[in-house]
Design a protein around this motif. Structure first.
Motif, mmCIF file in Angstrom:
data_model
loop_
_atom_site.group_PDB
_atom_site.id
_atom_site.type_symbol
_atom_site.label_atom_id
_atom_site.label_comp_id
_atom_site.label_asym_id
_atom_site.label_seq_id
_atom_site.Cartn_x
_atom_site.Cartn_y
_atom_site.Cartn_z
ATOM 1 N N LYS A 51 7.628 -9.958 -6.534
ATOM 2 C CA LYS A 51 7.529 -9.736 -7.902
ATOM 3 C C LYS A 51 8.119 -10.875 -8.748
ATOM 4 N N PRO A 52 7.501 -11.476 -9.347
ATOM 5 C CA PRO A 52 6.110 -11.204 -9.839
ATOM 6 C C PRO A 52 5.190 -11.689 -8.705
ATOM 7 N N GLY A 53 3.886 -11.086 -8.751
ATOM 8 C CA GLY A 53 2.882 -11.205 -7.685
ATOM 9 C C GLY A 53 1.529 -10.639 -7.808
ATOM 10 N N PRO A 54 0.649 -10.581 -7.069
ATOM 11 C CA PRO A 54 -0.456 -10.185 -7.304
ATOM 12 C C PRO A 54 -0.676 -8.795 -7.844
ATOM 13 N N LEU A 55 0.349 -7.800 -7.367
ATOM 14 C CA LEU A 55 0.243 -6.403 -7.912
ATOM 15 C C LEU A 55 0.855 -6.168 -9.025
ATOM 16 N N PRO A 56 0.254 -5.191 -9.858
ATOM 17 C CA PRO A 56 0.656 -4.937 -11.306
ATOM 18 C C PRO A 56 2.079 -4.331 -11.242
ATOM 19 N N GLN A 57 2.861 -4.600 -12.526
ATOM 20 C CA GLN A 57 4.174 -3.933 -12.781
ATOM 21 C C GLN A 57 4.034 -2.430 -12.272
ATOM 22 N N GLY A 58 4.897 -1.725 -11.779
ATOM 23 C CA GLY A 58 5.063 -0.419 -11.262
ATOM 24 C C GLY A 58 4.075 0.112 -10.159
ATOM 25 N N ALA A 59 3.366 -0.815 -9.655
ATOM 26 C CA ALA A 59 2.415 -0.551 -8.551
ATOM 27 C C ALA A 59 3.171 -0.031 -7.220
ATOM 28 N N SER A 60 2.577 0.814 -6.683
ATOM 29 C CA SER A 60 2.940 1.340 -5.338
ATOM 30 C C SER A 60 2.143 0.881 -4.307
ATOM 31 N N VAL A 61 2.449 0.879 -2.990
ATOM 32 C CA VAL A 61 1.740 0.565 -1.906
ATOM 33 C C VAL A 61 1.927 1.661 -0.878
ATOM 34 N N SER A 62 1.196 2.051 -0.238
ATOM 35 C CA SER A 62 1.206 3.182 0.847
ATOM 36 C C SER A 62 0.386 3.022 2.075
ATOM 37 N N LEU A 63 0.757 3.504 3.078
ATOM 38 C CA LEU A 63 0.053 3.275 4.283
ATOM 39 C C LEU A 63 -0.011 4.653 5.073
ATOM 40 N N PRO A 64 -0.726 5.693 4.371
ATOM 41 C CA PRO A 64 -0.696 6.906 5.135
ATOM 42 C C PRO A 64 -1.349 7.085 6.363
ATOM 43 N N PHE A 65 -0.972 7.909 7.324
ATOM 44 C CA PHE A 65 -1.748 7.954 8.696
ATOM 45 C C PHE A 65 -2.135 9.240 9.058
ATOM 46 N N TRP A 66 -3.236 9.435 9.344
ATOM 47 C CA TRP A 66 -3.516 10.681 9.613
ATOM 48 C C TRP A 66 -3.199 11.791 8.806
ATOM 49 N N GLY A 67 -2.841 13.104 9.174
ATOM 50 C CA GLY A 67 -2.439 13.995 8.297
ATOM 51 C C GLY A 67 -1.905 15.354 9.251
ATOM 52 N N SER A 68 -1.006 16.306 8.470
ATOM 53 C CA SER A 68 -0.257 17.324 9.226
ATOM 54 C C SER A 68 -1.357 18.380 9.656
ATOM 55 N N SER A 69 -0.830 19.332 10.260
ATOM 56 C CA SER A 69 -1.395 20.684 10.781
ATOM 57 C C SER A 69 -1.826 21.533 9.808
ATOM 58 N N ARG A 70 -0.824 21.582 8.902
ATOM 59 C CA ARG A 70 -0.971 22.285 7.549
ATOM 60 C C ARG A 70 -2.475 21.739 6.621
ATOM 61 N N GLU A 71 -2.153 20.548 6.756
ATOM 62 C CA GLU A 71 -3.393 19.789 5.697
ATOM 63 C C GLU A 71 -4.596 19.777 6.664
ATOM 64 N N LEU A 72 -4.520 19.901 7.952
ATOM 65 C CA LEU A 72 -6.055 20.204 8.640
ATOM 66 C C LEU A 72 -6.507 21.690 8.322
ATOM 67 N N ARG A 73 -5.711 22.588 8.521
ATOM 68 C CA ARG A 73 -6.041 23.810 7.845
ATOM 69 C C ARG A 73 -6.661 23.920 6.450
ATOM 70 N N GLU A 74 -5.948 23.176 5.747
ATOM 71 C CA GLU A 74 -6.617 23.117 4.283
ATOM 72 C C GLU A 74 -7.932 22.342 4.253
ATOM 73 N N VAL A 75 -8.206 21.405 4.902
ATOM 74 C CA VAL A 75 -9.441 20.779 4.946
ATOM 75 C C VAL A 75 -10.487 21.593 5.404
ATOM 76 N N ILE A 76 -10.225 22.194 6.523
ATOM 77 C CA ILE A 76 -11.211 23.396 7.153
ATOM 78 C C ILE A 76 -11.417 24.174 6.148
#
Ligand code: FEH
Ligand code: ZN
Ligand code: ZN
Length: 349
Positions: free
Chosen positions: A283-308
């Motif tokens: 900060k400052p850098g390549p990302l704009p002000q207020g940006a967020s970065v996330s590294l999601p991994f796979w998902g939960s069993s509840r979310e699997l039932r929602e995808v199905i």
């Protein structure tokens, strides 16, 4: 008469026998469930780039201990009764298997198990015997999701190629006229586009280096598709007004750089692909002000039932290329060469 011991049944399984060796199709014992375990007869098992990462891993790079059977995208039928499932029930397997006792595992979020660093596995086919076989032993019925009348060749890839983008999108807060850019339209990216169209009002832009991937993006419902070129960032910034979210299913240096350049102030950079790319977060850098970065991994069993449920309602369809388990070597070779359209699915038996 001497007691007759039931003969141990053997069926083919695709196994990683030692680090650095190619996977081999070998006869494996059909496991006998004990305690909370449930035996599932596998009818479909998806192939994933993470399988390639496992096969290419140097000894010691991963906590897994070969030999084990590969395959973390699994659907089939219950083959041993349990409190919550009857023999013959059609199920998908929630692939991340955690410790089973921490606060995250207690609510089906094994993908974020608090004790993951202590385990020598991360799930089915990932240090534990997986579903590229005729049977898989699931540690607990909590890892099973009913699929009703959903085709198993859809249910299997949904357990990762559907669940991972679904979990990534679930973490976003998108306004009415939000713009979302999907970078990389392969097995996960094309399902991400469908999930965005089914669950948000976002304008969906899809970017890839391959014409056929953009055709898949178009079929999946993207509003705009762009072949990666030197002016892609400028075109995307102009046409989208800046991305409220970027879903990077590649995760390489160029795609992370592109994502940072097209992100709107306050936008979300979601890195799903394990391309190992680097991005400087200063900060400052390549990302704009207020940006967020996330590294999601796979998902939960509840979310699997929602995808199905989304798939059963007709909102998601995974494009697949199907191979018999015996042709796994060809499927892996084509995956490695980027010559699989959508998701490769192996059919045991
Ligand atoms: C599984 C194991 C390790 C890394 C990444 C993965 C993904 O395929 C899960 O979505
Ligand atoms: Zn995977
Ligand atoms: Zn846990």
């Amino acid at each position: 008469m001497v007691g007759v011991v039931s003969p141990v049944r053997k069926t083919p399984a695709l196994r990683l026998t030692a680090w650095g060796d190619p996977p081999s199709l070998a006869d494996a014992d059909v496991p006998e469930p004990t305690g909370t375990e449930v035996l599932v007869r596998v009818e479909a098992a998806g192939l994933c780039h993470s399988d390639l990462h496992v096969l290419d891993a140097a000894p010691g790079a991963l906590p897994y201990r070969p030999p084990f059977t590969l395959g973390h995208e699994i659907a089939g039928q219950v083959a041993s009764a349990s409190d919550s499932f009857a023999v013959g029930d059609r199920v998908a397997v929630h692939g991340p298997w955690g410790c089973g006792t921490c606060r995250r595992c207690a609510v089906g979020e094994d993908n974020y198990c608090d004790r993951r660093a202590e385990l020598s596995w991360s799930g089915a086919g990932l240090g534990r015997d997986g579903g590229m076989a005729e049977y898989v032993l699931v540690p607990h019925a909590r890892h099973l999701a009913p699929i009703g009348d959903l085709d198993v060749t859809q249910a299997a890839p949904l357990t990762d190629a559907g669940l991972t983008p679904y979990h990534a999108v679930a973490g976003l807060t998108l306004g009415e006229d939000a713009a979302v850019v999907v970078i990389g339209v392969g097995g996960l990216g094309h399902v991400a586009i469908q999930i965005l169209r089914a669950t948000t009002r976002a304008r969906v832009f899809a970017v890839d280096v391959r014409e056929d991937a953009l055709a898949l993006a178009d079929r999946s419902g993207a509003h705009r598709t762009l072949l990666t070129r030197t002016d892609t960032a400028a075109v995307l910034r102009r046409e989208s007004g800046g991305a409220d979210a970027v879903l990077d299913f590649v995760g390489s240096d160029p795609t992370l750089s592109l994502g940072a350049r097209i992100l709107r102030p306050g936008g979300a950079l979601v890195i799903v692909g394990s391309g190992g790319g680097q991005l400087t977060v200063t900060k400052p850098g390549p990302l704009p002000q207020g940006a967020s970065v996330s590294l999601p991994f796979w998902g939960s069993s509840r979310e699997l039932r929602e995808v199905i449920a989304l798939a059963r309602a007709g909102h998601i369809r995974v494009e697949t290329e199907q191979f018999p388990l015996s042709a796994a070597e060809e499927a892996f070779a084509r995956l490695r060469e980027g010559r699989i359209r959508g998701r490769a699915v192996l059919l045991p038996g």
